[in-house]
Design a protein around this motif. Sequence first.
Motif, PDB file in Angstrom:
ATOM      1  N   GLY A  83       0.786  -1.222   0.000  1.00 56.20           N
ATOM      2  CA  GLY A  83       0.000   0.000   0.000  1.00 56.20           C
ATOM      3  C   GLY A  83       0.814   1.266   0.000  1.00 56.20           C
ATOM      4  N   VAL A  85       3.421   3.631  -2.054  1.00 54.56           N
ATOM      5  CA  VAL A  85       3.990   3.867  -3.378  1.00 54.56           C
ATOM      6  C   VAL A  85       5.469   4.210  -3.227  1.00 54.56           C
ATOM      7  CG1 VAL A  85       3.957   5.301  -5.438  1.00 54.56           C
ATOM      8  CG2 VAL A  85       1.802   4.681  -4.322  1.00 54.56           C
ATOM      9  N   ALA A 102      -0.066   9.140  -0.455  1.00 56.95           N
ATOM     10  CA  ALA A 102       0.127   7.939  -1.278  1.00 56.95           C
ATOM     11  C   ALA A 102       1.149   6.987  -0.670  1.00 56.95           C
ATOM     12  CB  ALA A 102       0.554   8.334  -2.687  1.00 56.95           C
ATOM     13  N   VAL A 106      -2.554   2.388  -0.690  1.00 53.92           N
ATOM     14  CA  VAL A 106      -2.734   2.438  -2.142  1.00 53.92           C
ATOM     15  C   VAL A 106      -2.890   1.023  -2.712  1.00 53.92           C
ATOM     16  CG1 VAL A 106      -1.619   3.045  -4.326  1.00 53.92           C
ATOM     17  CG2 VAL A 106      -1.518   4.624  -2.383  1.00 53.92           C
ATOM     18  N   SER A 107      -3.819   0.854  -3.633  1.00 46.63           N
ATOM     19  CA  SER A 107      -4.069  -0.469  -4.214  1.00 46.63           C
ATOM     20  C   SER A 107      -3.686  -0.590  -5.682  1.00 46.63           C
ATOM     21  CB  SER A 107      -5.560  -0.831  -4.061  1.00 46.63           C
ATOM     22  OG  SER A 107      -6.376   0.138  -4.685  1.00 46.63           O
ATOM     23  N   VAL A 109      -1.412   1.638  -9.119  1.00 47.26           N
ATOM     24  CA  VAL A 109      -0.624   2.778  -9.590  1.00 47.26           C
ATOM     25  C   VAL A 109      -0.572   2.787 -11.107  1.00 47.26           C
ATOM     26  CG1 VAL A 109       0.839   3.016  -7.547  1.00 47.26           C
ATOM     27  CG2 VAL A 109       1.488   1.408  -9.356  1.00 47.26           C
ATOM     28  N   ALA A 118      -2.306   7.194  -8.445  1.00 44.60           N
ATOM     29  CA  ALA A 118      -2.428   6.124  -7.453  1.00 44.60           C
ATOM     30  C   ALA A 118      -3.896   6.027  -7.063  1.00 44.60           C
ATOM     31  CB  ALA A 118      -1.568   6.423  -6.226  1.00 44.60           C
ATOM     32  N   LYS A 120      -6.403   5.017  -4.051  1.00 44.79           N
ATOM     33  CA  LYS A 120      -6.460   4.783  -2.610  1.00 44.79           C
ATOM     34  C   LYS A 120      -7.904   4.810  -2.134  1.00 44.79           C
ATOM     35  CE  LYS A 120      -4.696   6.572   1.811  1.00 44.79           C
ATOM     36  NZ  LYS A 120      -3.812   7.577   2.445  1.00 44.79           N
TER      37      LYS A 120
END
Length: 288
Positions: A83, A85, A102, A106-107, A109, A118, A120
């Motif tokens: 999660g 970046v 970020a 985060v799931s 990118v 990104a 999220k």
Amino acid sequence: ADSAALEELLKREPVTVLHRLLADAGCNYPELPPMHPTWRSKMPHPIHRSSKICARIALFVAAAAAVAGHGRAWGEGIPAGEGQVVAWGLDTVGQGSVPKEAQEGVSAVAAGAFHNLALKQGCVLAWGQNSNGQTDVPAEARAGVSAIAAGANHSLALKGGKVIAWGQNTSGQGKVPKEALEGVTAIAAGDTHSLALKGGKVLVWGSNLSGILKVPAELKSGVTAIAAGQWHGLALKGGRVIEWGSLRVPADDPQKNPDGLKQDAAHLVPEEARAGVSSIVANLSVSM
């Protein structure tokens, strides 16, 4: 002097540097177009393997993935580790400076030419160059988004089956057609074109310099995945990769294509990629 020259060239002509780095590394890529003489003359000689230069090479490698519009460190819509970046590469316009929001949760990118996206918790985050409004995330893309894609200077988001676009629209790449306003399940963005997948059918809009808008008839149904290169597109159907568009555009413009080459993408798919394939990705001039 060599270090300064390389750094400047990285900013202006990254493809030139890629050619030189591959050559210096002893890499042999038969399908890599020859470096144009005017480019070769600009290269600093030699590129020393000092730690400073190696660091810049590392920066370029990451930046090269972004320049294609569709080459990415983790890939479009792929979970980014835990999660957080992590970005590296050129940071001339803030594209390598990951914002605090970020750095967790985060799931997915995506990387454009000089901007990043990104995802999220359904909200799109964007940073980097904003010359065309590509990082000005619209209000509707701040909640409920399930997928993101970044073109060279435009951005896409998928929300409830609807494609949302913002940023550069000089070639219509940001003008989402009515057909892509509902029922879409996947998106991809090239240099100046956008792709969407709806009910197994590939939709394309934007620049047609490469013939990318002329979607092959076989892509009207049964497609399960899409990917966008700079000027070409990829689709996955029944485990087979189908490619269309061109890797060099246009052939008769010496400024955009000094080698005068135009390679239709369709015939480049190798036999081993015509069956049993499970995923696809494309960048500047390479398909995988």
